[in-house]
Write an enzyme that holds these catalytic residues in place. Structure first.
Site, mmCIF file in Angstrom:
data_model
loop_
_atom_site.group_PDB
_atom_site.id
_atom_site.type_symbol
_atom_site.label_atom_id
_atom_site.label_comp_id
_atom_site.label_asym_id
_atom_site.label_seq_id
_atom_site.Cartn_x
_atom_site.Cartn_y
_atom_site.Cartn_z
ATOM 1 N N LYS A 157 0.980 -1.213 -0.047
ATOM 2 C CA LYS A 157 0.025 -0.214 -0.007
ATOM 3 C C LYS A 157 0.801 1.214 -0.073
ATOM 4 C CE LYS A 157 -3.892 -2.065 2.229
ATOM 5 N NZ LYS A 157 -4.812 -2.066 3.577
ATOM 6 N N TYR B 254 -12.829 -1.507 -3.316
ATOM 7 C CA TYR B 254 -12.948 -1.609 -1.859
ATOM 8 C C TYR B 254 -14.563 -1.297 -1.520
ATOM 9 C CZ TYR B 254 -8.238 -2.042 0.079
ATOM 10 O OH TYR B 254 -7.136 -2.391 0.434
ATOM 11 N N PHE C 134 -15.135 4.397 7.833
ATOM 12 C CA PHE C 134 -13.845 4.374 7.352
ATOM 13 C C PHE C 134 -13.525 4.457 6.051
ATOM 14 C CE2 PHE C 134 -13.767 -0.109 8.165
ATOM 15 C CZ PHE C 134 -13.352 -0.580 7.141
ATOM 16 N N ARG D 90 -2.574 -14.549 4.470
ATOM 17 C CA ARG D 90 -3.280 -13.797 5.561
ATOM 18 C C ARG D 90 -2.450 -14.125 6.733
ATOM 19 N NH1 ARG D 90 -7.560 -10.065 4.579
ATOM 20 N NH2 ARG D 90 -7.695 -10.272 6.672
ATOM 21 N N THR E 218 -5.220 -7.177 10.907
ATOM 22 C CA THR E 218 -5.970 -5.887 10.180
ATOM 23 C C THR E 218 -5.125 -4.615 10.820
ATOM 24 O OG1 THR E 218 -7.765 -6.756 9.494
ATOM 25 C CG2 THR E 218 -7.622 -4.362 9.297
ATOM 26 N N ARG F 294 2.603 -6.852 8.756
ATOM 27 C CA ARG F 294 1.854 -5.838 9.473
ATOM 28 C C ARG F 294 2.489 -5.256 10.792
ATOM 29 N NH1 ARG F 294 -4.208 -7.317 7.306
ATOM 30 N NH2 ARG F 294 -4.249 -5.669 5.658
ATOM 31 N N ASN G 236 -2.057 0.063 6.925
ATOM 32 C CA ASN G 236 -1.363 -1.080 7.343
ATOM 33 C C ASN G 236 -0.470 -1.953 6.471
ATOM 34 O OD1 ASN G 236 -3.474 -1.873 5.976
ATOM 35 N ND2 ASN G 236 -4.689 -3.022 7.400
ATOM 36 N N HIS H 27 -2.229 -5.384 1.706
ATOM 37 C CA HIS H 27 -3.403 -6.201 1.550
ATOM 38 C C HIS H 27 -3.329 -7.746 1.152
ATOM 39 C CE1 HIS H 27 -7.614 -6.894 -0.241
ATOM 40 N NE2 HIS H 27 -6.900 -7.592 -1.102
ATOM 41 N N GLU I 18 -9.856 -9.842 -7.617
ATOM 42 C CA GLU I 18 -8.977 -8.673 -7.528
ATOM 43 C C GLU I 18 -7.745 -8.834 -8.327
ATOM 44 O OE1 GLU I 18 -9.988 -8.440 -2.499
ATOM 45 O OE2 GLU I 18 -7.991 -9.124 -3.114
HETATM 46 P P1 IDP Z 1 -7.740 -6.679 5.788
HETATM 47 O O1 IDP Z 1 -7.192 -5.734 4.939
HETATM 48 O O2 IDP Z 1 -7.101 -7.006 6.986
HETATM 49 O O3 IDP Z 1 -8.766 -7.708 5.030
HETATM 50 P P2 IDP Z 1 -10.371 -5.103 5.935
HETATM 51 O O4 IDP Z 1 -11.596 -5.333 7.089
HETATM 52 O O5 IDP Z 1 -10.872 -5.944 4.761
HETATM 53 O O6 IDP Z 1 -9.183 -5.838 6.510
HETATM 54 O O7 IDP Z 1 -10.277 -3.961 5.595
HETATM 55 C C1 IDP Z 1 -9.909 -3.214 4.400
HETATM 56 C C2 IDP Z 1 -8.884 -2.003 4.816
HETATM 57 O O8 IDP Z 1 -9.663 -0.963 5.248
HETATM 58 C C3 IDP Z 1 -7.825 -2.239 5.821
HETATM 59 O O9 IDP Z 1 -6.660 -3.128 5.360
HETATM 60 C C4 IDP Z 1 -7.370 -1.017 6.182
HETATM 61 O O10 IDP Z 1 -6.594 -0.421 5.520
HETATM 62 C C5 IDP Z 1 -8.764 -0.445 6.413
HETATM 63 N N1 IDP Z 1 -9.630 -0.510 7.643
HETATM 64 C C6 IDP Z 1 -10.174 -1.395 7.923
HETATM 65 N N2 IDP Z 1 -11.070 -1.430 9.187
HETATM 66 C C7 IDP Z 1 -10.339 0.084 9.645
HETATM 67 C C8 IDP Z 1 -10.663 0.787 10.536
HETATM 68 O O11 IDP Z 1 -11.500 0.433 11.629
HETATM 69 N N3 IDP Z 1 -10.413 2.163 10.482
HETATM 70 C C9 IDP Z 1 -9.721 2.516 9.332
HETATM 71 N N4 IDP Z 1 -9.328 1.838 8.434
HETATM 72 C C10 IDP Z 1 -9.742 0.648 8.554
HETATM 73 MG MG MG Z 2 -10.241 -7.568 3.611
#
Ligand code: IDP
Ligand code: MG
Length: 139
Positions: free
Chosen positions: A11, A51, A59, A87, A93, A104, A114, A117, A128
């Site tokens: 990212k 997304y 968010f 993963r 996350t 991460r 973070n 992806h 994707e």
């Molecule tokens: P993942 O990337 O671990 O699969 P997801 O829940 O799919 O997590 O969320 C996608 C992306 O959205 C995350 O990687 C992060 O960049 C962002 N994100 C997820 N939850 C939050 C939050 O609570 N606050 C701000 N950004 C978030």
């Molecule tokens: Mg995800």
């Protein structure tokens, strides 16, 4: 072969901090073969589409701004059990919850920024990967 592939993005925060090399090294050392890869940048429309599943989340605007602010590295990776193993390699996350040694834990600043992806299912890995790469690039 789709069941043995996953999709990743390094990212904008990871690219800005100069972590491309270190993260790719860790991915390779963990047994993933890079099938396709490029440095690219998502438009607002790209990020909103990629997304879309999160569009009702509070968010979402922050996520789109973050993911479009600079270049990313997009890649398709191949390994047995690729989706689940990747993963595990990237960690939770929220880096505060990520296991020691995960990407991460090592490189992410926060739950929003973070670093990396990873697809969450074989179906989404295929979707994707196809979002970022043509069929001709996914050899
Ligand atoms: P993942 O990337 O671990 O699969 P997801 O829940 O799919 O997590 O969320 C996608 C992306 O959205 C995350 O990687 C992060 O960049 C962002 N994100 C997820 N939850 C939050 C939050 O609570 N606050 C701000 N950004 C978030
Ligand atoms: Mg995800």
């Amino acid at each position: 072969m789709a069941t043995h592939r996953t999709f990743t993005m390094l990212k904008p925060d990871a690219v800005e901090k100069g972590h491309i090399g270190a993260i790719l090294e860790k991915i390779s050392a963990s047994g993933f073969k890079i099938v396709a890869m490029k440095l690219t940048q998502m438009t607002q429309a790209d990020a909103e589409t990629f997304y879309a599943i999160h569009k009702e989340r509070p968010f979402f605007p922050e996520l789109v701004t973050y993911m479009t602010r600079g270049p990313i590295v997009a890649a398709i990776l191949e390994k047995e059990n690729a989706v689940a193993d990747f993963r595990t390699l990237i960690g939770a996350t929220n880096p505060a919850d990520a296991a020691d040694g995960t990407i991460r834990k090592l490189y992410a600043a926060s739950i929003s920024e973070n670093a990396v992806h990873g697809s969450d299912s074989d179906e989404n890995a295929a979707i994707e990967g196809a979002f970022h790469f043509s069929g001709r690039e996914q050899f």
